[in-house]
Design a protein around this motif. Structure first.
Motif, short mmCIF file in Angstrom:
data_model
loop_
_atom_site.label_atom_id
_atom_site.label_comp_id
_atom_site.label_asym_id
_atom_site.label_seq_id
_atom_site.Cartn_x
_atom_site.Cartn_y
_atom_site.Cartn_z
N ALA B 111 19.84 120.75 -93.16
CA ALA B 111 18.46 121.11 -92.86
C ALA B 111 18.41 122.35 -91.99
O ALA B 111 17.70 123.32 -92.28
CB ALA B 111 17.75 119.95 -92.15
N SER B 112 19.21 122.34 -90.97
CA SER B 112 19.23 123.49 -90.07
C SER B 112 19.65 124.75 -90.81
O SER B 112 19.06 125.82 -90.64
CB SER B 112 20.17 123.18 -88.91
N TYR B 124 18.16 125.24 -85.18
CA TYR B 124 18.97 124.15 -84.67
C TYR B 124 18.36 122.82 -85.04
O TYR B 124 17.16 122.73 -85.31
CB TYR B 124 19.13 124.25 -83.14
N ALA B 125 19.19 121.82 -85.12
CA ALA B 125 18.71 120.48 -85.43
C ALA B 125 19.43 119.50 -84.54
O ALA B 125 20.62 119.64 -84.27
CB ALA B 125 18.94 120.14 -86.89
N TYR B 233 23.25 120.67 -84.08
CA TYR B 233 23.73 121.62 -85.07
C TYR B 233 22.98 122.92 -84.91
O TYR B 233 21.78 122.94 -84.77
CB TYR B 233 23.54 121.07 -86.48
N LEU B 234 23.72 123.99 -84.98
CA LEU B 234 23.12 125.31 -84.84
C LEU B 234 23.59 126.15 -86.00
O LEU B 234 24.75 126.13 -86.36
CB LEU B 234 23.57 125.94 -83.51
N SER B 235 22.68 126.85 -86.59
CA SER B 235 23.05 127.60 -87.78
C SER B 235 22.40 128.97 -87.79
O SER B 235 21.27 129.13 -87.34
CB SER B 235 22.59 126.80 -89.02
N LEU B 256 22.96 135.24 -77.18
CA LEU B 256 23.91 134.60 -78.09
C LEU B 256 24.85 133.69 -77.32
O LEU B 256 25.11 132.56 -77.73
CB LEU B 256 24.73 135.66 -78.84
N ALA B 257 25.34 134.18 -76.21
CA ALA B 257 26.26 133.36 -75.42
C ALA B 257 25.57 132.09 -74.95
O ALA B 257 26.13 131.00 -75.03
CB ALA B 257 26.78 134.16 -74.23
N TYR B 258 24.33 132.25 -74.52
CA TYR B 258 23.59 131.10 -74.03
C TYR B 258 23.40 130.07 -75.14
O TYR B 258 23.66 128.88 -74.96
CB TYR B 258 22.23 131.53 -73.49
N LEU B 259 22.97 130.53 -76.29
CA LEU B 259 22.67 129.60 -77.38
C LEU B 259 23.93 128.92 -77.90
O LEU B 259 23.87 127.79 -78.37
CB LEU B 259 21.95 130.32 -78.52
N SER B 260 25.05 129.62 -77.84
CA SER B 260 26.24 128.98 -78.39
C SER B 260 26.90 128.05 -77.37
O SER B 260 27.88 127.41 -77.69
CB SER B 260 27.23 130.03 -78.92
#
Lengths: 348, 348
Positions: B111-112, B124-125, B233-235, B256-260
């Motif tokens: 889905a993500s 993200y999901a 899950y992050l896509s 990007l660093a924060y989100l990952s």
DNA sequence: GTTAGCACTCGAAGATTGAGAGTGCTAACA
DNA sequence: TGTTAGCACTCTCAATCTTCGAGTGCTAAC
């Protein structure tokens, strides 16, 4: 390639300097820094030779030299020394290897994460299936009237289950009969060997339980197919951006897009034999997007029948010695982890 | 906020123009483009008012206007129209929802992925656990002499298993006794309710099978704990770089660093009730790294006891209408998927 | 209340320049 | 013959300056 000892020392000094600074290296730097008692002019002569040999390059006339892919290759093959791991790193790696829950997937994805953190490059890990896996054991459990759990266990000691609804009513004895039938007729077979004829025969034997039998078998086939294919984990992708060669977004973006594609990583080359490493430098890569990128990858064994890969992607200016040492350590650790305990948790 | 109809139209025109072009919008553009029959000068006057109200901003004196976070908020609350999904998109979403193998995890991560592809933003999901889950059913299966499979099924219809080694010898009747004991004493309990006293009582009843009992129970506890925590899950993270506001690496990299980071996404706010959406615009976010970023998130139900989130992260200049519509569709679809089939595959 | 006209502001993009780093070549030296 | 010093040359990078144009706010007329 036959090169004088002095040229080798100069080449090595250029490469190691460039690995650290990402700036072209000039003759003066080498003269001061590399502990060779020769003047910059002499070094210039030698560097000109190395350039003619294709081991060094000049970005432009008045910049210093940078290593060419061929130069890196020479360095990796002949000049590079074993890199030692620090105690912290060893601890860190060991910790990741001894996760309490030793689920295959989780250990592997954690491995990739830790490698990425330690090397500062994106890291990927793959568990590849093997050629012939079969079901070793079936079990059917009744939860309530029309609900069952199908459990299958494969050769590779992986156990999977599924919850299913079946319209038919089944008595405990019918269920037990079906259990026996499944274990007698459908174990030891690959998906291809489960023929329509076999299913037909089973149909007659199963009677009212046919629905459940079909469900169980097709679930088993799914599981086997899934084991054959492989899982890919990628970690630390944005770390690429921390390196100066990707400060330029036009350079970085296609690479990021390529790597985050589903299948990009599983198509990379693999080491020839377990326990060895493969290093691909810049243009040695097939993919267009990886022309300025290097890949270092090590393989390990997962139990007896499966294999895995763990690797790192980074700029050609990569600290090959450091990365290789860490990957090697990890790959060995993973092999040992999965071997000491063939019955590692098949939970999933 | 009370604003004349004409101001609203102008504000909306500015926002929608800016969403598409990422360039500050001038009075002339609006006059030509927005179908209002008034001159640029008049529009300038109106825009000056809108700026005083805090709904528009000027990056510098002689640029056009861009919406402020407050402006986006007003747009989202009052001006935005329902966005229609194209037939291709509907098909695409439906396809993702009806994956053959309906493993919870896989459906959610798929889905993500699809949302990210359709919206062009990272997506993200999350599947969040629920408060009180217990084991509903235990099963122990013998594979060979010292090897067993432990199967547990939770309230949430999730079935998990584990392959274990036990040193003791167990007869089939002992195994069956242990099965009964487990189902009688350890079902319907949360991890906290499994007290040392209870374990002691069970110890006496289990006799030689005590090892296996402990293994099974602690596995069950692990499973329950795991269900309580949640998977993220992050896509499509690199998609951020496709948008002009992140062409600047100094801007993009911290985000990007924060989100990952592992936990960043699971700490984002959630919609108040299922079936609604939450939109956080720029400074409405708590995290420093998200100050120039918006988050749109929808929630859905997973069966009766669990919930899930699916969301999108992007620049404040985000096509809120489009993103919201797609997330809404997907969240509804997921809810329906998991509800029609409470016994959705608990495989795992 | 609306519009045209106009002076003004400010950033983006291009052109110009100087400094500095590094080279190759030549000639002298051991 | 191999090494070194000296020097003219090349080329990039960064800073500075200039120009251009888009867009604004204000004023006065409609």
């Amino acid at each position: 390639m036959d090169i004088s000892e002095r040229k080798k020392r100069i080449l090595r000094a250029v490469i190691e300097n460039y690995i650290n600074t990402a700036e072209p290296v000039g003759s003066k730097t080498i003269a001061e820094h590399a502990g060779l008692d020769i003047s910059p002019a002499t070094i210039r002569n030698e560097m000109a030779d190395l350039e003619n040999l294709g081991l060094l390059e000049q970005p432009h006339t008045s910049a210093g030299r940078i290593p060419s892919p061929k130069g890196y290759r020479f360095y990796v093959n002949e000049l590079m020394e074993q890199h030692r791991l620090s105690i912290q790193e060893v601890n860190r790696l060991n910790e990741a290897l001894h996760l309490k829950v030793q689920e295959l997937d989780r250990v592997i994805s954690e491995a990739s994460r830790v490698v990425s953190q330690i090397t500062k490059y994106p890291s990927y890990a793959i568990s590849t299936g093997c050629s012939r896996i079969t079901i070793r054991r079936f079990a059917l459990l009744m939860v309530e009237r029309h609900r069952f759990i199908v459990v299958v266990m494969t050769d590779a000691s992986v156990v999977k289950n599924k919850l299913v609804h079946i319209a038919n009513d089944l008595s405990p004895s019918e269920l037990s009969l079906l259990n026996t039938l499944l274990n007698a007729s459908f174990t030891g077979l690959t998906p291809e060997e489960i023929t329509p004829e076999l299913m037909k025969m089973a149909e007659q034997a199963a009677g009212a339980a046919y629905d459940l039998l079909v469900t169980a078998v097709s679930f088993a086939v799914d599981v086997l197919r899934n084991q054959e294919s492989c899982a890919v984990y990628l970690s630390g992708l944005p770390r690429l951006l921390e390196h100066p060669e990707y400060r330029n977004l036009e350079r970085a973006q296609p690479l990021l897009a390529y790597l985050s594609q589903e299948n990009a990583l599983s198509n990379l080359p693999v080491p020839d034999t377990t326990g060895t490493m493969k290093i691909l430098i810049g243009p040695e890569n097939v993919a267009q997007e990886l022309q300025d990128t290097s890949v270092v990858v090590a393989s390990y064994d997962i139990g007896e029948s499966m294999k895995g890969l763990i690797g790192v992607v980074g700029p050609t200016r990569m600290d090959y010695a450091k990365v290789a040492a860490r990957l090697y350590y990890f790959a060995e650790g993973l092999s040992r982890l999965f071997e000491t305990d063939d019955g590692f948790s098949g939970e999933h």
